[in-house]
Design an enzyme around this catalytic site. Structure first.
Site: not given
Length: 376
Positions: A107, A130, A156, A250, A274
């Site tokens: 992440s 992100y 994402t 995603k 999510h």
């Protein structure tokens, strides 16, 4: 509990070993948590067809996901703050994934940085991006992921606005806990001892890299301000040019969005809500999977996350159109409960459950699992 037989055993052990605010951070959904609950219950409602009279003496659980070999049709989803659930958590999960033979996704909001994970594992992994307002920071993340030899970029799409999680607000979730949380931490001596000894205590991908973010206090302000509601499909084209390698989108939960991704020549998407942490009242990932598969499954490889708790769930997802699943909460339970050994135990449990399910359903390999093997 000394004997762990399933994911639920891991969850119970995890709850006892990790401070409440971090357990609640993982084990929660947005608002009423209806989507969070639906992700699990919809899996359980899908029946698997039992078959007999088939030679099942040689079952192969392996497959490929987004070009990577996998011992089972599963990998690890990007989950922020794994290093808070267990000291050095990202490195421990990445090592377990490498040794077992499944993909691991780091992440953006990890405690261990991508460079630290790369150095500690010596194996390629996926990096989750992100997309924040500071595009120079995004560009820097992409270049760092290239330098770390990440094999795919997981972008994402469903975080352009934050769903509220009531538990985090009530717990005053912070890396710098209040008195109530400190008292709870005092009841978790094993966790506290490991966290006191680890060198990994900050958000390694962000602190010292994002503009004006030099410590945890400035990070919290930055994170609240950087969510970008302007994220759109043009940004995907820009990211593709900057990255130049495989991209996995995603957060796709609608047939129309899946078609747009396919038209942009995106090769892999993750059907995901999510984990129920964003849009409350949405459908479960597993219910949307077959609809999306019918629309774009011949053009796009589909993966799924949200709600996977067993090898039976992996079979169900495979039957309904996914090449494999990404494990989020199940991974957190295992890591928080028993560290790297727990993650390895989790993978062994899931493989055993999957192999048993395949055998009793008359399937010798994962490629043969299809829509006719389940009753939705």
């Amino acid at each position: 509990m000394t004997t762990v037989t399933c994911v639920e055993d891991m969850r119970q052990l995890y709850r006892r070993r990790v401070p409440r605010m971090f357990y609640d951070y993982a084990e929660s959904g947005s608002y009423t948590e209806s989507t969070f609950r639906r992700n699990e219950t919809d899996f359980q409602s899908i029946q698997i067809r039992q078959r007999v009279g088939i030679d099942i003496s040689d079952i192969d659980t392996s497959t490929r996901m987004a070009g990577a070999s996998a011992a089972i049709p599963a990998g690890f989803a990007p989950v922020g703050m794994l290093g808070i659930q267990n000291a050095g958590g990202e490195i421990k999960v990445a090592r377990a994934a490498r040794d077992f033979g499944v993909p691991f996704t780091l992440s953006t909001m990890s405690i261990c940085s991508m460079e630290q994970v790369a150095e500690a594992t010596g194996a390629p992994f996926w990096f989750q991006l992100y997309v924040v307002k500071d595009r120079e920071f995004v560009r820097d993340l992409i270049q760092r992921a290239k330098a770390a030899k990440c094999s795919a970029l997981v972008v994402t799409m469903d975080l352009s606005m934050l769903g509220q999680r009531h538990k985090d607000i009530k717990n005053q979730l912070s890396i710098r806990p209040n008195l109530r949380n400190l008292l709870n931490i005092a009841t978790k001596p094993g966790w506290a001892y490991e966290m006191a000894r680890t060198p990994y205590r900050s958000f390694g991908n962000v602190i010292g890299h994002a503009k004006g973010v030099d410590d945890l206090s400035s990070l919290l302000v930055w994170a609240a301000e950087m969510v970008d509601p302007a994220l759109d499909w043009k940004d995907i084209e820009w990211i593709r040019k900057e990255w130049g390698g495989p991209i996995i989108l995603k957060g796709i939960m609608d047939v129309e969005d899946a078609r747009i991704a396919a038209e942009l020549d995106i090769r892999t998407i993750v059907v995901s809500n999510h984990g129920g942490r964003q849009l409350d009242g949405a459908g479960s990932s597993i219910r949307w999977l077959p609809r999306i598969a019918d629309a774009v499954g011949e053009r796009v490889e589909l993966m799924l996350d949200s709600g996977v708790r067993s090898g039976m769930d992996i079979f169900r997802a495979r039957a309904l159109g996914a090449s494999g699943v990404l494990l989020g909460r199940a991974m957190v339970y295992a890591l928080g409960a028993q560290g790297q050994a727990g993650v390895t135990t989790l993978l062994n449990i899931l493989q055993k459950e999957l192999r048993t399910t395949m055998g009793l359903a008359g399937k010798l390999n994962t490629q043969s699992i299809g829509r006719d093997d389940v009753i939705p």
